[in-house]
Structures are given as structure tokens and as C-alpha cells.
Enzyme design. Structure first.
Site, PDB file in Angstrom:
ATOM      1  CG  ASP A 138      -1.992   1.069   1.155  1.00  0.00           C
ATOM      2  OD1 ASP A 138      -2.581   1.261   0.080  1.00  0.00           O
ATOM      3  OD2 ASP A 138      -2.234   1.728   2.184  1.00  0.00           O
ATOM      4  CB  SER A 162      -6.467   2.786   0.062  1.00  0.00           C
ATOM      5  OG  SER A 162      -5.104   3.147   0.048  1.00  0.00           O
ATOM      6  CD  GLN A 212      -4.238   1.618  -3.246  1.00  0.00           C
ATOM      7  OE1 GLN A 212      -3.792   2.737  -3.425  1.00  0.00           O
ATOM      8  NE2 GLN A 212      -3.828   0.822  -2.262  1.00  0.00           N
TER       9      GLN A 212
END
Length: 224
Positions: A138, A162, A212
Site C-alpha cells: 500500500d 485507498s 488499487q
């Protein structure tokens, strides 16, 4: 967002147990509300066809790059939000190949290469290694989607978070050295940025792939 001061209750739904695949759904709950959901597919190890994209060429070695702490001392005119980020203690050593987007608002190709490694030893436990790999996946990823607009996730006039994160674990790795995280952003629209990533070992083995989508909303009133 989660609350680090409050315990998290994990509800696990055993979707399916097959002969080679197993599926689970997990919901993380705090204060009676869902803060996170996960769907995971597990597979027993088995042989099969094997190929991968090669790691990008011409990337400087991690040891030839400055750490974020060293960048604080070397780089001039570093924006305060970026300075705070570089100064934070974290369990990862992160070394970006290029730092132009941190220092100035110049529109750049939405591509990024970053070296990462853990700050300490990783247990010889495959489940723990997978969890650590998911954690570091991430880092820096969503930022790539801001490059084409001459921005960074630290800009006070952006609200960034996110939204969803998918990950595929291709090959096991002990995480005992540097990892190259290469990412690109094919599209941003509707206050959302989409980014893809590939994580390579130092010897060029493709360990995992990531996709993502995140929120990159322009604030009407910048925060201080």
C-alpha cells in the site's frame, strides 16, 4: 478509518473449502460498524506453467539511492508535509528512484519505481511474510496516480484514501532484502485514481502484483 486505540472484531465467513482452493470473507468491526472487508482465496502449492514480466531495466541499485532520512539532509525546498513524511519512524526503508514529484508541481508520466525493505528481520513464516508484503504494497502506490497532474498525495488541497486493493501472491519470498516496487496509473477520473503495481525481488523474481483504486478528491478548502 480505524481507531488504533480500540480492539478490532474480525468476523470470518467460511465461504468454501475445496480440495485445492479455500475462500474466506472477513469483516473488521469497530464501534459496531464495519471498517474493512476482505475476500481471500488460498491455494495449495502445485506445479504448473511459469512465466513473468521482466523487471524494468536501468534502475539504480537501492544502495546507490538516498534513504528518506538522508533526503531530508540533502534535498532543498522540501514541502513541510513531505518533510514530516520522510522524518517519520516506520518499519520500512523506502528509497524512491526519483523524487521530482515530492519537490515541485511538475506534470510527470504516471510511473514510479521504489526500492523497499523491512527495517528488521522477517520471521521464517510464510503467512507472516504474506501479511508484511500486503502491508508494504500500500506504500507509495496511490501517489503514482497524481504524477500526471503535477501533484502528490501530501498536497493539502487533495483528499486521498485507498478505496479498494487487490493483490496476487505469485511466488513466496523470505523478504530478506530489497524489493523493487514498480507502478503505473492507466487512468484517473471522477475523483478516483487507478494504479497497478508489481513487486520484484532484487534478483528480478516477480513476487506479487497489485491493483488499487483510491480517492484523489480536490478539496474546496485546503486544510492546514
Amino acid at each position: 478509518p480505524g481507531d488504533p486505540a480500540v480492539p478490532i472484531v474480525y468476523e470470518v465467513d467460511r465461504i468454501r473449502d475445496g480440495r485445492s482452493f479455500t475462500t474466506r470473507r472477513v469483516v473488521a468491526i469497530q464501534h459496531g460498524e464495519a471498517i474493512f472487508s476482505l475476500e481471500a482465496s488460498f491455494q495449495m502449492d502445485e506445479p504448473g506453467l511459469d512465466h513473468q514480466f521482466d523487471a524494468p531495466e536501468g534502475i539504480p541499485d537501492a544502495e546507490a539511492l538516498a534513504s528518506q532520512r538522508e533526503l531530508l539532509q540533502r534535498a532543498e525546498h522540501v514541502p513541510e508535509p513531505v518533510r514530516r513524511f520522510w522524518a517519520n519512524e516506520r518499519p520500512l526503508d523506502i528509497r524512491p528512484v526519483a523524487i521530482d514529484h515530492y519537490l515541485q508541481r511538475v506534470k510527470l508520466p504516471p510511473q514510479q519505481n521504489v526500492w523497499m525493505r523491512t527495517a528488521g528481520p522477517v520471521p521464517a513464516n510464510r503467512a507472516v511474510q504474506a501479511a508484511i508484503l500486503a502491508y508494504l504494497s500500500d506504500m507509495t502506490l496511490l501517489d503514482t496516480s497524481t504524477f500526471a497532474h503535477g501533484r502528490a498525495v501530501f498536497d493539502p488541497d487533495l483528499q486521498v484514501a485507498s478505496l479498494d486493493h487487490a493483490m496476487w501472491f505469485h511466488r513466496p519470498h523470505p523478504l530478506d532484502g530489497w524489493l523493487l516496487y514498480t507502478s503505473d496509473s492507466p487512468s484517473s477520473s471522477g475523483a478516483r485514481g487507478f494504479t497497478r503495481g508489481m513487486i520484484y525481488s532484487a534478483d528480478g523474481k516477480l513476487i506479487a502484483s497489485v491493483a488499487q483504486e483510491g480517492l484523489i478528491r480536490l478539496r474546496t478548502k485546503p486544510t492546514k
